[in-house]
Write an enzyme that holds these catalytic residues in place. Structure first.
Site, PDB file in Angstrom:
ATOM      1  CD  GLU A 130      60.068  30.372  33.069  1.00 42.32           C
ATOM      2  OE1 GLU A 130      61.173  30.047  33.401  1.00 42.32           O
ATOM      3  OE2 GLU A 130      59.375  29.014  33.631  1.00 42.32           O
ATOM      4  CE  LYS A 132      49.684  31.225  35.016  1.00 38.49           C
ATOM      5  NZ  LYS A 132      49.116  30.676  34.197  1.00 38.49           N
ATOM      6  CG  ASP A 134      46.442  31.257  27.842  1.00 43.12           C
ATOM      7  OD1 ASP A 134      46.185  30.455  29.003  1.00 43.12           O
ATOM      8  OD2 ASP A 134      46.044  32.005  27.551  1.00 43.12           O
ATOM      9  CE1 TYR A 243      55.738  25.049  33.663  1.00 41.70           C
ATOM     10  CE2 TYR A 243      55.226  25.412  31.536  1.00 41.70           C
ATOM     11  CZ  TYR A 243      55.037  25.324  32.432  1.00 41.70           C
ATOM     12  OH  TYR A 243      53.585  24.721  32.453  1.00 41.70           O
ATOM     13  CE  LYS A 339      46.146  35.338  35.145  1.00 36.22           C
ATOM     14  NZ  LYS A 339      46.002  33.688  35.100  1.00 36.22           N
ATOM     15  CB  CYS A 433      14.631  35.495   4.606  1.00 36.41           C
ATOM     16  SG  CYS A 433      16.074  36.140   4.708  1.00 36.41           S
ATOM     17  CB  CYS A 436      13.798  38.370   0.366  1.00 34.07           C
ATOM     18  SG  CYS A 436      14.308  36.556   1.382  1.00 34.07           S
ATOM     19  CB  CYS A 451      17.481  32.756   3.050  1.00 31.50           C
ATOM     20  SG  CYS A 451      17.112  33.850   1.645  1.00 31.50           S
ATOM     21  CB  CYS A 456      17.723  36.619  -0.142  1.00 36.98           C
ATOM     22  SG  CYS A 456      17.741  37.473   1.515  1.00 36.98           S
TER      23      CYS A 456
HETATM   24  S1  IVH Z   1      55.586  26.949  36.967  1.00 36.56           S
HETATM   25  C1  IVH Z   1      55.814  23.825  40.708  1.00 36.56           C
HETATM   26  N1  IVH Z   1      56.107  28.319  34.407  1.00 36.56           N
HETATM   27  O1  IVH Z   1      49.986  28.005  35.062  1.00 36.56           O
HETATM   28  C2  IVH Z   1      55.807  24.962  39.473  1.00 36.56           C
HETATM   29  N2  IVH Z   1      53.995  27.150  35.688  1.00 36.56           N
HETATM   30  O2  IVH Z   1      48.313  29.282  35.954  1.00 36.56           O
HETATM   31  C3  IVH Z   1      54.481  25.220  39.095  1.00 36.56           C
HETATM   32  N3  IVH Z   1      52.502  27.858  33.025  1.00 36.56           N
HETATM   33  O3  IVH Z   1      50.006  25.627  36.221  1.00 36.56           O
HETATM   34  C4  IVH Z   1      54.653  25.983  37.295  1.00 36.56           C
HETATM   35  N4  IVH Z   1      53.794  28.828  31.642  1.00 36.56           N
HETATM   36  O4  IVH Z   1      50.387  25.139  33.564  1.00 36.56           O
HETATM   37  C5  IVH Z   1      55.135  27.491  35.560  1.00 36.56           C
HETATM   38  N5  IVH Z   1      56.321  29.361  32.786  1.00 36.56           N
HETATM   39  C6  IVH Z   1      55.983  28.476  33.550  1.00 36.56           C
HETATM   40  C7  IVH Z   1      54.499  28.689  32.964  1.00 36.56           C
HETATM   41  C8  IVH Z   1      53.290  27.483  33.920  1.00 36.56           C
HETATM   42  C9  IVH Z   1      52.529  28.270  32.273  1.00 36.56           C
HETATM   43  C10 IVH Z   1      51.163  26.925  33.252  1.00 36.56           C
HETATM   44  C11 IVH Z   1      51.415  26.301  34.101  1.00 36.56           C
HETATM   45  C12 IVH Z   1      50.440  25.972  35.757  1.00 36.56           C
HETATM   46  C13 IVH Z   1      49.874  27.396  35.711  1.00 36.56           C
HETATM   47  C14 IVH Z   1      49.506  28.057  37.006  1.00 36.56           C
END
Ligand code: IVH
Length: 694
Positions: A130, A132, A134, A243, A339, A433, A436, A451, A456
């Site tokens: 799934e 991640k 941010d 999640y 990442k 400035c 000018c 300014c 100007c």
């Molecule tokens: S699972 C034990 N799932 O990423 C469970 N984390 O860099 C650990 N994060 O601290 C977390 N999306 O804040 C999980 N789909 C996702 C996530 C996720 C973002 C964040 C979360 C974690 C950090 C780690």
């Protein structure tokens, strides 16, 4: 679409239009409102008009006010926060919040899979993948179907209790039917986010107020979670994804819900409980190969998502296997983050240039050793003002961390003082400035040096550039370089000059052929028909960004209508406070500005626009209504809401713009006036109900 809530909604709406609802309907109202909030905030697919939702919400609010013992903390009315938070108590998470190990490429993932197979003794492992998200991580506790606590991550063991703020996040339900799934208490993990578009608007508003923008939506989301005023939190429209279920207790006599055997099952359970979980984004794979493809494919879609993600998370799907694999003190062994390519980089701040904008504001711009971030080379970044430089402790020669979050303008996140060699130099802000030479001034409450010389040259050119720009009059093919060239050649002294260009002279200048001149002439001509909000934005009134310009354009039909508006009148309009209102008012008191607008009109710009009607797809779209006198069965507000729900517009007085006057008892002068305008249809309540098909 056989949801009982839909039928129930119709019943309540029909009743509410005719008489006040009774207190025995409170529970039904709450359920119906929760249902529609879920449709709106989670599924983004509403089934009723905003006005209909508002009508029902107001009924619930009234009933609860009249019967205080009926109020419940998880009622849809109970998000509204009244008090400031004095401090955020420290609270312990039921289960520590761990971090994730990172991976960056296919080899890292193959390695992770190899270790996972070793630990479990299996040949093939099932993974759930799934996004991640941010943002800022949060931990939520629900007990007996209610949200009872929301906390930040903190050090992973203890975090800050930010419950009043978490309650403002509309995609987090205050009520979730855990009991239907045999659950008594539930601790879940998720991420609070700010949508990219909301972030862009938020930064725009900050900059309009002369404040430095935030570096990325993540900082905006985390910062918002820590605000002391929940009402401000509500305004920022945060979102949340959940999640992970970190802990739960079954109701007495109940056993583990079946869903809770796999990670995929928990995502589904969370979704069914009304949360925004990655239900639609998650994918299950046998073995790591599919996982690798999915991660790589998702990266190409990163920019098209409405929110920021910085990678994918790969989790072993079977919860019993997760338990077997266990965790280190830092991260679980059953999960890994993949990442995406970094959008941060470090580089050197080489020099600073000071640019003068159209309002005279002097902006320092950092010139950087060019560096590529996410496919774009960055070599200069605005560093906003003197205070910003001081706060970030930026020095010439510093190594700086920079970030480009998707389509967001690159920002300096911080300087890296540990990398200093001792040769770095202080950045000296000029007091004159740079164009000018006039002495700069700074208002006390402001961070910006300006300014004040209207003539100007820098300001004059910037005003023209702004007027022509994409979000203003959008004159294509009239780039900055040409504007500067024409200005320097004396061909374009000011904004009206755009419409008085001497094309013959331009033809004699280097680089201008017949074709390019025709093209320019054509786009300048086309701009004369641009809508009013673009002109209002293009005029460069201080603090008036695109959003405010649109608000203004909705209220007037000609820019000079603003000349006659008092400060008080302006402030009644959406999002216009004393500061923005003051600036608009001042602009239209200035004789030279009035002359500028008149001149533009005399040069052929279409400044008058038709009065706007709300754009809806209802059957009464484009029709306007006014109600007068006492209607036999409907309350005035209910009748208005019914008309609006079908796309009708409510007017405040009788004029030729009015289509329907609905009259009740003691109708009075409005009726007399309407009779004299033969395009207005006069209706009884019964005729009105027939018209709207009720
Ligand atoms: S699972 C034990 N799932 O990423 C469970 N984390 O860099 C650990 N994060 O601290 C977390 N999306 O804040 C999980 N789909 C996702 C996530 C996720 C973002 C964040 C979360 C974690 C950090 C780690």
């Amino acid at each position: 679409m056989s949801d009982p809530q839909i039928e129930q909604t119709r019943v309540l709406l029909r009743q509410a239009a005719q008489f006040p609802l009774g207190k025995e309907q409170v529970d039904a109202l709450r359920d119906v409102l929760r249902f529609h909030e879920h449709r709106y905030y989670i599924l983004h697919d509403p089934l009723i008009a905003d006005a209909e939702y508002d009508l029902l919400y107001k009924e619930l609010e009234r009933l609860e006010k009249e019967n205080p013992p009926l109020v419940r903390p998880d009622s849809p009315t109970q998000r509204v926060a009244r008090e400031l938070t004095s401090e955020f108590p420290t609270v312990k998470h039921l289960v520590p919040m761990l971090s994730l190990e990172n991976s960056y490429n296919a080899e890292d993932l193959l390695d992770f899979d190899r270790k996972a197979r070793e630990l479990t003794g299996l040949d093939t492992i099932e993974y759930c993948v799934e996004p991640k998200f941010d943002g800022g991580s949060i931990s939520l506790i629900y007990e007996n179907d209610r949200l009872t606590r929301g906390a930040t991550r903190g050090d992973g063991v203890e975090g800050d209790d930010v419950t009043p703020n978490v309650r403002q996040i509309r995609s987090l339900p205050l009520h979730a039917s855990l009991s239907e799934h045999g659950i008594q208490q539930l601790e879940i993990r998720g991420e609070v986010l700010m949508d990219k578009e909301k972030f862009r608007l938020y930064n725009e508003a900050l900059m309009e107020e002369g404040q430095p923008p935030l570096a990325n939506p993540r900082n905006a989301a985390s910062g918002t979670l820590r605000l002391k005023d929940p009402a401000q939190v509500a305004k920022r429209n945060l979102e949340a994804f959940v999640y992970h279920i970190s802990y739960y207790t079954p109701l007495p006599g109940k056993s583990t819900p079946n869903a809770l055997l796999t990670h995929e099952g928990s995502i589904e359970l969370l979704w069914n409980l009304g949360f925004r979980s990655p239900q639609r984004e998650k994918r299950v794979f046998q073995g790591i190969q599919g996982v690798i493809y999915y991660c790589q494919a998702f990266e190409t879609e990163r920019d098209s998502l409405p929110y920021e993600i910085d990678g994918m998370v790969i989790k072993v799907n079977e919860l019993s296997l997760q338990e077997k694999m266990g965790m280190t003190s830092h991260h679980p062994r059953w999960a890994i983050a993949f990442k995406f390519k970094a959008r941060q980089a470090t580089t050197q701040l080489v020099s600073v240039e000071f640019q003068v904008g159209r309002t005279g504001a002097v902006t320092p711009v950092a010139k950087l050793e060019p560096v590529a971030i996410g496919g774009v080379t960055v070599s200069s970044i605005s560093i906003h003002n003197e205070e910003y430089i001081r706060e970030k402790d930026l020095r010439l020669g510093d190594q700086v961390l920079i970030e480009r979050a998707g389509d967001v303008i690159p920002q300096i996140v911080k300087s890296l003082p540990d990398a200093r060699t001792g040769t770095e130099k202080k950045i000296v802000f000029p007091r004159q400035c740079p164009i000018c030479q006039q002495a700069l001034h700074k208002e006390e409450a402001e961070a910006v040096w300006r300014c004040g010389n209207w003539e100007c040259p820098a300001q004059a050119v910037e005003r023209i550039i702004h007027f022509v720009s994409k979000d203003a009059m959008d004159i294509r093919g009239f780039g900055e370089a040409n504007i500067r060239k024409f200005y320097e050649a004396g061909l374009l002294p000011d904004i009206p000059g755009i419409y008085q260009l001497d094309y013959e002279k331009i033809g004699t200048m280097e680089g201008f052929g017949k074709k390019s001149i025709e093209k320019l002439q054509h786009s300048i001509e086309a701009s004369k028909k641009q809508p009013l909000h673009r002109l209002l934005y293009g005029l460069g009134i201080r603090f008036v960004g695109e959003t405010t310009a649109k608000t203004l354009a909705r209220q007037i039909t000609h820019p000079l209508d603003l000349k006659d508006k008092s400060l008080e009148e302006l402030q009644q309009w959406e999002d216009i406070g004393p500061k923005v209102g003051g600036s608009i008012h001042q602009f239209f008191q200035e004789e030279s500005n009035i002359r500028l607008i008149e001149k533009l009109e005399s040069l052929g710009l279409a400044l008058k626009q038709e009065a706007k009607t709300k754009t809806t797809d209802g059957s009464l779209s484009g029709k306007s209504f006014l109600f007068t006198g006492t209607l036999p069965t409907l309350k005035r507000s209910a009748a208005e809401a019914m008309a609006e729900a079908k796309g009708g517009q409510i007017l405040s007085g009788v004029s030729a713009k009015l289509n329907y006057l609905v009259v009740g008892e003691d109708a009075g002068s409005k009726l007399e006036k309407a009779k004299k305008i033969n395009t207005i249809k006069i209706l009884s309540e019964a005729e009105f109900l027939e018209l709207i098909g009720s």
